[in-house]
Design a protein around this motif. Structure first.
Motif, PDB file in Angstrom:
ATOM      1  N   ILE A  26      30.018  20.596  21.661  1.00 10.84           N
ATOM      2  CA  ILE A  26      29.293  21.104  22.829  1.00 10.84           C
ATOM      3  C   ILE A  26      30.112  22.203  23.500  1.00 10.84           C
ATOM      4  O   ILE A  26      31.314  22.057  23.713  1.00 10.84           O
ATOM      5  N   ALA A  27      29.445  23.292  23.822  1.00 14.80           N
ATOM      6  CA  ALA A  27      30.084  24.384  24.548  1.00 14.80           C
ATOM      7  C   ALA A  27      29.956  24.111  26.046  1.00 14.80           C
ATOM      8  O   ALA A  27      28.860  24.155  26.599  1.00 14.80           O
ATOM      9  N   GLY A  28      31.070  23.798  26.682  1.00 14.08           N
ATOM     10  CA  GLY A  28      31.011  23.505  28.105  1.00 14.08           C
ATOM     11  C   GLY A  28      31.260  22.037  28.395  1.00 14.08           C
ATOM     12  O   GLY A  28      31.745  21.278  27.554  1.00 14.08           O
ATOM     13  N   ASP A  29      30.897  21.629  29.608  1.00 20.71           N
ATOM     14  CA  ASP A  29      31.163  20.287  30.106  1.00 20.71           C
ATOM     15  C   ASP A  29      30.112  19.307  29.578  1.00 20.71           C
ATOM     16  O   ASP A  29      28.932  19.437  29.901  1.00 20.71           O
ATOM     17  N   PRO A  30      30.484  18.312  28.784  1.00 23.16           N
ATOM     18  CA  PRO A  30      29.495  17.376  28.243  1.00 23.16           C
ATOM     19  C   PRO A  30      28.892  16.451  29.291  1.00 23.16           C
ATOM     20  O   PRO A  30      27.942  15.723  28.990  1.00 23.16           O
TER      21      PRO A  30
END
Length: 223
Positions: free
Chosen positions: A147-151
């Motif tokens: 995942i790109a970013g905060d999950p």
């Protein structure tokens, strides 16, 4: 009541850390025509426009070939649908920078091209006859590390799923689930049994398939 079967794609996002494995789930609305009030994974029907979306990387060859052998939409189209539904229903993006531009709002704003390489083809099931809606559903699993970013940031999610949260895998089957979701969770548990958290997700030896196209249900394995 329509008995037409639509292609669909679903993503199990698996998080593996010191607390143990967990999977992302949300609850469908009480008024939903399909599986109301049930906890499910992000997913939905394949749209015609999914065929036009460029991918940063395709599915792994084994997953691609299994989908290709089934006919219907191309493997890239099904993978694109899975990534689109994940973005729409959770706000989470799996993509890479520097690729062709993507028309989806979340990916476009982040400058990401959807990436199918992290998706592992896990399961296929066709909804039995007599249901309000019927789908030929392809289930994928992806590691949350992709995942790109905060999950944990679901702020960009649409309102189709409520109570989005990471459910410990050992507790997921205690939720109010559709039968097929229970079966898929069991397959996921088998896939990662004894798998160290730092190891990539393996490709299953075969893909289970609940085939309800005919008058009698058939269970087989896609080699």
């Amino acid at each position: 009541m329509s008995d037409a079967i639509r292609d669909a794609a679903t993503v199990l996002v698996l998080r593996r850390d010191a607390a143990g494995p967990s999977v992302l789930m949300g609850m469908r609305g009480a008024s939903a025509a399909f599986m109301p009030s049930k906890y499910v994974f992000p997913g939905g029907a394949v749209d015609a426009a999914d065929a036009d979306v460029a991918l940063a990387r395709p599915l792994a060859s084994r997953c691609h070939d299994r989908l290709m052998d089934e006919g219907g939409p191309t493997p890239d189209t099904i993978a694109a649908a899975a990534l689109r539904e994940l973005a729409e229903e959770t706000g989470l993006l799996i993509g890479r920078p520097g690729g062709p531009p993507c028309p989806w709002p979340g990916h476009a704003a982040a400058g990401l091209t959807p990436d199918a390489a992290p998706l592992v083809y896990l399961f296929r099931a066709i909804t039995p006859p007599g249901r309000p809606r019927r789908f030929d559903a392809h289930f994928f699993v992806a590691d949350a590390a992709s995942i790109a970013g905060d999950p944990d940031d679901f702020s960009a999610a649409c309102d189709e799923l409520s109570h989005l949260h990471w459910v410990p895998l050992a507790q997921a089957r205690a939720l109010d689930l559709p039968f097929i979701t229970e079966v898929v969770l069991a397959e996921l548990s088998d896939l990662i049994r004894d798998l160290p958290p730092d190891q990539p997700l393996p490709t299953p030896a075969t893909v289970p398939f609940f085939d309800n196209r005919g008058t009698a249900p058939v269970f087989r394995q896609i080699a």
